[in-house]
Design a protein around this motif. Structure first.
Motif, PDB file in Angstrom:
ATOM      1  N   ALA A  54       0.859  -1.182   0.000  1.00  0.00           N
ATOM      2  CA  ALA A  54       0.000   0.000   0.000  1.00  0.00           C
ATOM      3  C   ALA A  54       0.896   1.233   0.000  1.00  0.00           C
ATOM      4  N   ARG A  55       0.467   2.245  -0.708  1.00  0.00           N
ATOM      5  CA  ARG A  55       1.257   3.477  -0.844  1.00  0.00           C
ATOM      6  C   ARG A  55       1.250   4.280   0.450  1.00  0.00           C
ATOM      7  N   ARG A  56       2.370   4.919   0.712  1.00  0.00           N
ATOM      8  CA  ARG A  56       2.476   5.935   1.756  1.00  0.00           C
ATOM      9  C   ARG A  56       2.952   7.224   1.105  1.00  0.00           C
ATOM     10  N   ASP A  57       2.395   8.324   1.541  1.00  0.00           N
ATOM     11  CA  ASP A  57       2.757   9.616   0.968  1.00  0.00           C
ATOM     12  C   ASP A  57       3.652  10.446   1.883  1.00  0.00           C
ATOM     13  N   ASP A  58       4.182   9.815   2.929  1.00  0.00           N
ATOM     14  CA  ASP A  58       5.050  10.541   3.867  1.00  0.00           C
ATOM     15  C   ASP A  58       6.523  10.189   3.690  1.00  0.00           C
ATOM     16  N   GLY A  59       6.838   9.449   2.608  1.00  0.00           N
ATOM     17  CA  GLY A  59       8.230   9.119   2.334  1.00  0.00           C
ATOM     18  C   GLY A  59       8.798   7.993   3.173  1.00  0.00           C
ATOM     19  N   VAL A  60       7.938   7.295   3.911  1.00  0.00           N
ATOM     20  CA  VAL A  60       8.397   6.203   4.774  1.00  0.00           C
ATOM     21  C   VAL A  60       8.232   4.867   4.041  1.00  0.00           C
ATOM     22  N   LEU A  61       9.238   4.025   4.154  1.00  0.00           N
ATOM     23  CA  LEU A  61       9.200   2.679   3.595  1.00  0.00           C
ATOM     24  C   LEU A  61       9.178   1.687   4.745  1.00  0.00           C
ATOM     25  N   GLU A  62       8.107   0.905   4.821  1.00  0.00           N
ATOM     26  CA  GLU A  62       7.984  -0.138   5.833  1.00  0.00           C
ATOM     27  C   GLU A  62       8.186  -1.495   5.163  1.00  0.00           C
ATOM     28  N   LEU A  63       9.073  -2.293   5.722  1.00  0.00           N
ATOM     29  CA  LEU A  63       9.424  -3.583   5.132  1.00  0.00           C
ATOM     30  C   LEU A  63       9.214  -4.691   6.152  1.00  0.00           C
ATOM     31  N   ARG A  64       8.376  -5.646   5.784  1.00  0.00           N
ATOM     32  CA  ARG A  64       8.170  -6.815   6.636  1.00  0.00           C
ATOM     33  C   ARG A  64       8.097  -8.052   5.744  1.00  0.00           C
ATOM     34  N   SER A  65       8.480  -9.185   6.312  1.00  0.00           N
ATOM     35  CA  SER A  65       8.477 -10.436   5.568  1.00  0.00           C
ATOM     36  C   SER A  65       7.896 -11.544   6.431  1.00  0.00           C
ATOM     37  N   LEU A  66       7.075 -12.388   5.825  1.00  0.00           N
ATOM     38  CA  LEU A  66       6.548 -13.529   6.559  1.00  0.00           C
ATOM     39  C   LEU A  66       7.635 -14.538   6.875  1.00  0.00           C
ATOM     40  N   GLN A  67       8.737 -14.483   6.140  1.00  0.00           N
ATOM     41  CA  GLN A  67       9.845 -15.393   6.396  1.00  0.00           C
ATOM     42  C   GLN A  67      10.838 -14.828   7.426  1.00  0.00           C
ATOM     43  N   ALA A  68      10.653 -13.581   7.818  1.00  0.00           N
ATOM     44  CA  ALA A  68      11.516 -12.965   8.838  1.00  0.00           C
ATOM     45  C   ALA A  68      10.650 -12.047   9.689  1.00  0.00           C
ATOM     46  N   ALA A  69       9.662 -12.659  10.351  1.00  0.00           N
ATOM     47  CA  ALA A  69       8.625 -11.884  11.033  1.00  0.00           C
ATOM     48  C   ALA A  69       9.187 -10.950  12.103  1.00  0.00           C
ATOM     49  N   ALA A  70      10.290 -11.331  12.706  1.00  0.00           N
ATOM     50  CA  ALA A  70      10.844 -10.515  13.791  1.00  0.00           C
ATOM     51  C   ALA A  70      11.832  -9.470  13.303  1.00  0.00           C
ATOM     52  N   ASP A  71      11.970  -9.324  12.005  1.00  0.00           N
ATOM     53  CA  ASP A  71      13.022  -8.471  11.456  1.00  0.00           C
ATOM     54  C   ASP A  71      12.446  -7.422  10.510  1.00  0.00           C
ATOM     55  N   GLY A  72      11.415  -6.711  10.951  1.00  0.00           N
ATOM     56  CA  GLY A  72      10.857  -5.640  10.143  1.00  0.00           C
ATOM     57  C   GLY A  72      11.727  -4.394  10.177  1.00  0.00           C
ATOM     58  N   ARG A  73      11.624  -3.595   9.133  1.00  0.00           N
ATOM     59  CA  ARG A  73      12.410  -2.356   9.051  1.00  0.00           C
ATOM     60  C   ARG A  73      11.508  -1.194   8.657  1.00  0.00           C
ATOM     61  N   THR A  74      11.827  -0.021   9.171  1.00  0.00           N
ATOM     62  CA  THR A  74      11.141   1.212   8.789  1.00  0.00           C
ATOM     63  C   THR A  74      12.208   2.271   8.525  1.00  0.00           C
ATOM     64  N   VAL A  75      12.209   2.800   7.319  1.00  0.00           N
ATOM     65  CA  VAL A  75      13.217   3.780   6.925  1.00  0.00           C
ATOM     66  C   VAL A  75      12.558   4.852   6.062  1.00  0.00           C
ATOM     67  N   ARG A  76      13.227   5.982   5.954  1.00  0.00           N
ATOM     68  CA  ARG A  76      12.770   7.024   5.043  1.00  0.00           C
ATOM     69  C   ARG A  76      13.446   6.818   3.690  1.00  0.00           C
ATOM     70  N   VAL A  77      12.651   6.886   2.628  1.00  0.00           N
ATOM     71  CA  VAL A  77      13.190   6.634   1.301  1.00  0.00           C
ATOM     72  C   VAL A  77      14.313   7.615   0.969  1.00  0.00           C
ATOM     73  N   GLU A  78      14.166   8.852   1.369  1.00  0.00           N
ATOM     74  CA  GLU A  78      15.169   9.872   1.027  1.00  0.00           C
ATOM     75  C   GLU A  78      16.494   9.632   1.747  1.00  0.00           C
ATOM     76  N   GLU A  79      16.488   8.804   2.795  1.00  0.00           N
ATOM     77  CA  GLU A  79      17.701   8.548   3.561  1.00  0.00           C
ATOM     78  C   GLU A  79      18.385   7.244   3.174  1.00  0.00           C
ATOM     79  N   LEU A  80      17.839   6.546   2.183  1.00  0.00           N
ATOM     80  CA  LEU A  80      18.398   5.257   1.793  1.00  0.00           C
ATOM     81  C   LEU A  80      19.716   5.436   1.052  1.00  0.00           C
ATOM     82  N   THR A  81      20.759   4.817   1.582  1.00  0.00           N
ATOM     83  CA  THR A  81      22.071   4.780   0.938  1.00  0.00           C
ATOM     84  C   THR A  81      22.635   3.375   1.130  1.00  0.00           C
TER      85      THR A  81
END
Length: 376
Positions: A54-81
């Motif tokens: 689902a789209r977010r318009d605040d520049g935040v990227l939320e990443l979760r995986s059913l194969q790594a349920a305890a290892d979710g990540r939340t980052v800002r797209v503009e800060e990705l390096t």
């Protein structure tokens, strides 16, 4: 409700706007030729990676995986390096970073996969391409598929450090059902080649249960050796070697001669395989597969004991041919066999593994399937 949809709602408190899927791949023939500007012949599997998003318009990227349920990540797209996100999340984060230049922003993603990781079936490229399609469609960005494959490749190289070629991403995005994809990795041109598996002949994928990791240096070392050989031969890449005997005579190091011999002859094997398939001579493909395996074992030196044992056992049991697939040092083997011999082949491989005290391999009958697409 679909389990992935339900899991997305539970994770993010809202329904996804869609589900996208990208397949894993089997490379029928043409191994370690892609980064040498050569020819490859992969096809897409039915299995792959699905992404509810689902789209977010605040520049935040939320990443979760059913194969790594305890290892979710939340980052800002503009800060990705490169290096900002590690592990499995580096693949989708890298895609988001590269697509940022094309107007893609934030999103909530939940990833699921039915591909075995580490089996050499391009699970990382499937993840990248499923995420790329999802992000582009969520943000209304249109990118031609061949270009999207190049962007996904760039993401993997920059964010995980793997100097991969273009084959896996191209297979995930460009393959069609019932066909293999003949891809010229220099020009980017591709064509569909009929691959009528599942009738008289089947292709069995054997997961040797020896996981591979391409970022650990061996893959990069092979690539560097190829580049050194090309430089010494005065050509842009080993694809350009026309006089193999002359090239081998002029190279000073035995290891460079072996690498060159594999790449040049493997390109010839791809061309021969395409000719056989277009002539309807699928059964004759087996000898080329076995020749490819022997070259990968002896000239390119990327096979591993469980792969060699699987191929040898399959041939003894009456298979038409077989070879290791993927970058090597672990992963899977493919075996071409008559449909009525598959049980014998599996029994022979199982026996060979049991004799050596290895864990039993896993099997998957490969069906040439469609490329990446939106499911819901």
């Amino acid at each position: 409700m679909d389990p992935l949809l339900a899991a997305f709602e539970e994770a993010y408190g809202r329904p996804p706007q869609g589900v996208w899927h990208a397949p894993g791949r089997v490379n029928l023939i043409g191994e370690h030729t892609d980064y040498n500007d050569g020819l490859v012949l992969p096809f897409a599997l039915a299995q792959g990676v699905s992404v509810a998003a689902a789209r977010r318009d605040d520049g935040v990227l939320e990443l979760r995986s059913l194969q790594a349920a305890a290892d979710g990540r939340t980052v800002r797209v503009e800060e990705l390096t490169p290096g900002a996100v590690d592990g499995w999340a580096a693949y989708p984060a890298g895609v988001a970073a590269v697509l940022r230049e094309h107007g893609v922003g934030g999103a909530s993603l939940l990833i699921d996969s039915d591909l075995p990781q580490g089996a050499g079936l391009a699970s990382s490229a499937a993840l990248e391409c499923a995420v790329a399609l999802a992000l582009c469609q969520l943000h209304g960005v249109e990118i031609e598929r061949a270009e999207l494959a190049r962007l996904a490749q760039r993401a993997e190289r920059e964010f995980t450090g793997t100097p991969c070629g273009i084959m896996d991403q191209s297979a995930a995005l460009l393959c069609t059902a019932g066909h293999a994809l003949l891809l010229d990795c220099r020009s980017g041109l591709s064509s569909q080649v009929p691959l009528p598996l599942g009738e008289a002949l089947s292709l069995l994928v054997v997961d040797t249960r020896a996981p591979h990791a391409l970022a650990d240096g061996d893959y990069a070392a092979r690539r560097a050796e190829c580049e050194r050989a090309a430089s010494l031969l005065g050509v842009d890449s080993l694809r350009d070697v026309k006089d193999l005997a002359g090239a081998l005579a002029s190279l000073p190091e035995p290891v460079l001669r072996r690498r060159t011999q594999h790449v040049v002859t493997e390109n010839h094997r791809v061309e021969a395989a395409v000719g056989l398939l277009r002539a309807g001579a699928l059964a004759e493909l087996g000898a080329l597969l076995t020749a490819s395996h022997l070259s990968l074992r002896d000239q390119f030196e990327v096979s591993w004991p469980r792969a060699d044992a699987a191929v040898e056992a399959a041939l003894r049991a009456g298979a038409r041919g077989g070879r290791m697939v993927g970058g090597g040092f672990g992963g899977s083997v493919i075996v071409l066999a008559a449909a009525d011999r598959l049980a014998d082949v599996r029994e022979a491989i199982d026996a060979a593994y049991a004799e050596r005290g290895w864990p039993a391999p896993a099997y998957l009958e490969a069906v040439p399937s469609a490329g990446a697409r939106r499911l819901l």
